[in-house]
Design a protein around this motif. Sequence first.
Motif, PDB file in Angstrom:
ATOM      1  N   ASN A 158      -4.071 -25.622  -2.938  1.00  0.00           N
ATOM      2  CA  ASN A 158      -4.034 -26.149  -4.292  1.00  0.00           C
ATOM      3  C   ASN A 158      -2.614 -26.134  -4.843  1.00  0.00           C
ATOM      4  O   ASN A 158      -2.146 -27.108  -5.446  1.00  0.00           O
ATOM      5  CB  ASN A 158      -4.963 -25.330  -5.191  1.00  0.00           C
ATOM      6  N   ILE A 159      -1.909 -25.018  -4.638  1.00  0.00           N
ATOM      7  CA  ILE A 159      -0.532 -24.916  -5.116  1.00  0.00           C
ATOM      8  C   ILE A 159       0.359 -25.924  -4.392  1.00  0.00           C
ATOM      9  O   ILE A 159       1.232 -26.558  -4.995  1.00  0.00           O
ATOM     10  CB  ILE A 159       0.006 -23.481  -4.917  1.00  0.00           C
ATOM     11  N   MET A 160       0.126 -26.105  -3.109  1.00  0.00           N
ATOM     12  CA  MET A 160       0.892 -27.103  -2.360  1.00  0.00           C
ATOM     13  C   MET A 160       0.652 -28.502  -2.916  1.00  0.00           C
ATOM     14  O   MET A 160       1.568 -29.322  -3.008  1.00  0.00           O
ATOM     15  CB  MET A 160       0.522 -27.051  -0.880  1.00  0.00           C
ATOM     16  N   ARG A 161      -0.579 -28.782  -3.303  1.00  0.00           N
ATOM     17  CA  ARG A 161      -0.879 -30.097  -3.894  1.00  0.00           C
ATOM     18  C   ARG A 161      -0.187 -30.261  -5.242  1.00  0.00           C
ATOM     19  O   ARG A 161       0.252 -31.354  -5.597  1.00  0.00           O
ATOM     20  CB  ARG A 161      -2.390 -30.288  -4.022  1.00  0.00           C
ATOM     21  N   TRP A 162      -0.096 -29.153  -6.006  1.00  0.00           N
ATOM     22  CA  TRP A 162       0.673 -29.224  -7.253  1.00  0.00           C
ATOM     23  C   TRP A 162       2.103 -29.672  -6.958  1.00  0.00           C
ATOM     24  O   TRP A 162       2.641 -30.556  -7.636  1.00  0.00           O
ATOM     25  CB  TRP A 162       0.741 -27.849  -7.911  1.00  0.00           C
ATOM     26  N   LEU A 163       2.697 -29.036  -5.938  1.00  0.00           N
ATOM     27  CA  LEU A 163       4.093 -29.333  -5.619  1.00  0.00           C
ATOM     28  C   LEU A 163       4.259 -30.764  -5.118  1.00  0.00           C
ATOM     29  O   LEU A 163       5.310 -31.378  -5.331  1.00  0.00           O
ATOM     30  CB  LEU A 163       4.608 -28.337  -4.581  1.00  0.00           C
TER      31      LEU A 163
END
Length: 360
Positions: A275-280
């Motif tokens: 999820n955090i990677m998708r934010w980035l």
Amino acid sequence: MERDRISELSDSILLHIMSFMNTKYAVQTCVLSKRWNHLCKLLINLIYSPIPNLPKKNGVERFKKFATWVLSTRDHSCSVHSLRLHLCWTDPELLDKIIKYSLYCNVQQLILDVYSGFRPDFESLPLIFCSQSLTSLKLCIAWNYAVIVLPKSLHLPVLKNLHLQCVIFTASDNDSAQPFSNCHLLNTLVLRYCSLHGDAQMLCISNSTLSSFTIYEGQTYQILLSTPNLSYFTIRGSASHQLFSRCNLSFLDEVNIDVSWDGSWAEKSSIISSNIMRWLQVLANVKKLTFSSWYPFQIMLHDFSNPLSMRPESPSLVRLESLKVIKHFFVDVSDEKVNTLVEYLLQGSPMAKVDIITRD
């Protein structure tokens, strides 16, 4: 005999000085002399802030006195610049009257920071959300005991700053809420403990003028950015929001990720890390990226131990100039592991400056 230099000042200067005072103390100046007797009636900033830890009964009575003075004594031909109510226990009907009065007087700045014991469906709500004069609005309801349901769209044409806490957004169509598209001058938006009504799944932040957006913890939902001029983005609290964008956010300068500890992270580390990677990936055009808490970095490190084939796609941070990570002093992790993850994140921007800062 010494000169009274204060009283020699013009009315406009005295009123400017009084505008920074709690209204209670500003009104008390009327006893100083006849010169001061009328000045408090011309106050344009109305501020009510009770004594800390004041019992509810006393707080209600003090606010009643404040409201009575405003509604009966103040010069009604004088516009209201700001109304600020802080930590206020009050009768909902009296609160309603004060809000309506300030809106009638074309209030520009409205801060309602009130305890949750009041009835949330007061009559002035529709007037607030279609005000033609408001440039700044802060609506905060303590915790979740009383929740305000917002209309589908806020018609606030000159609003620049908006802070909402414990409100519910109403879906307009396709199970998504899009409340801000009619705020044509909106620059700064802060959302905290907010949620979606009914079966709505997505909050669409659609606004071409929005520059700064901060979202705190709250109900988990999808966030769709349609904000071509967004410059500053901060996400605090939960790592469960899904983030999407209709534009490439080409003006994005700073992103701050401040995710708090969640005891269930060990069970769903791969989901949160992805999820955090998708934010980035959505925020890939950022220039300055800060992880102001260690936890999101920690969870990515945990997930990074998986085989290469299972790692999420690295974000292409091609405009990144600096990466800052705040590391807690008690964290026991090798520099080699941290550096490996940093290099993975910076594949598209190898020249970016990196700061790993250890704090208590």
